[in-house]
Scaffold this motif. Structure first.
Motif, PDB file in Angstrom:
ATOM      1  N   GLY A  82      14.497 -32.974  58.518  1.00  0.00           N
ATOM      2  CA  GLY A  82      13.859 -31.860  57.929  1.00  0.00           C
ATOM      3  C   GLY A  82      12.472 -31.458  58.807  1.00  0.00           C
ATOM      4  O   GLY A  82      12.495 -31.934  59.914  1.00  0.00           O
TER       5      GLY A  82
ATOM      6  N   PRO B 112      20.290 -36.560  53.443  1.00  0.00           N
ATOM      7  CA  PRO B 112      21.207 -37.386  52.822  1.00  0.00           C
ATOM      8  C   PRO B 112      21.037 -38.984  53.422  1.00  0.00           C
ATOM      9  O   PRO B 112      20.181 -39.131  54.227  1.00  0.00           O
ATOM     10  CB  PRO B 112      22.508 -37.051  53.497  1.00  0.00           C
TER      11      PRO B 112
ATOM     12  N   SER C 244      13.139 -34.036  50.697  1.00  0.00           N
ATOM     13  CA  SER C 244      14.191 -33.458  50.009  1.00  0.00           C
ATOM     14  C   SER C 244      15.268 -32.898  51.083  1.00  0.00           C
ATOM     15  O   SER C 244      15.244 -32.655  52.208  1.00  0.00           O
ATOM     16  CB  SER C 244      13.831 -32.111  49.137  1.00  0.00           C
ATOM     17  N   ASP C 245      16.622 -32.845  50.248  1.00  0.00           N
ATOM     18  CA  ASP C 245      17.993 -32.400  51.349  1.00  0.00           C
ATOM     19  C   ASP C 245      18.125 -33.299  52.550  1.00  0.00           C
ATOM     20  O   ASP C 245      18.218 -32.976  53.560  1.00  0.00           O
ATOM     21  CB  ASP C 245      17.604 -30.880  51.842  1.00  0.00           C
TER      22      ASP C 245
END
Length: 109
Positions: A36, A7, A4-5
Motif C-alpha cells: 500500500g 494480507p 490496512s488492506d
C-alpha cells in the motif's frame, strides 16, 4: 501510519532486487518492498557513506549491523549500534545518515 488492506505475507529478502544509490561519499544499496502506502527497505551503507541530502521523510529505522550516525539539522548527533532504532515523523526534524564502518538497516516509512 495506517496499516490496512495488506494480507499476511512473508518476504525472502535474499530474493528482493538491489538498487544502488550514491551518497555524497559511499554507496547505499536498497532492497525495497511496497505494501500500500508503506515502503519497507533493507538498506546497506558502504564504509565511508555520507548521505547527499537532508531527509525530511519520517522513518522507523532499526540498525541490524555496523554503526550508523544520524545528524539532525539542529546539530544533534546520534549513534546507533545493532539492536538500536530511531523514529522520526514526516517534516519533523531534517536528518542525514553517515557511517565510517558500514551499516545494515531495516527501515519502514
Amino acid at each position: 501510519m495506517q496499516i490496512s488492506d495488506i494480507p499476511f505475507g512473508t518476504t525472502d529478502w535474499s530474493a528482493v532486487p538491489k538498487t544502488e544509490h550514491s551518497g555524497e561519499t559511499g554507496l547505499a544499496v536498497w532492497q525495497t518492498r511496497h505494501f500500500g502506502g508503506i515502503r519497507v527497505r533493507m538498506v546497506e551503507y558502504t564504509p565511508g557513506y555520507l548521505a547527499d541530502h537532508w531527509c525530511v521523510k519520517g522513518h522507523i529505522l532499526l540498525c541490524l549491523e555496523g554503526e550508523l550516525t544520524t545528524e539532525l539539522a539542529d546539530g544533534r548527533i546520534f549513534t546507533l549500534n545493532p539492536g538500536m532504532s530511531y523514529q522520526v515523523a514526516d517534516d519533523a526534524e531534517p536528518h542525514r545518515s553517515s557511517t565510517e564502518t558500514g551499516a545494515k538497516l531495516f527501515i519502514v516509512d
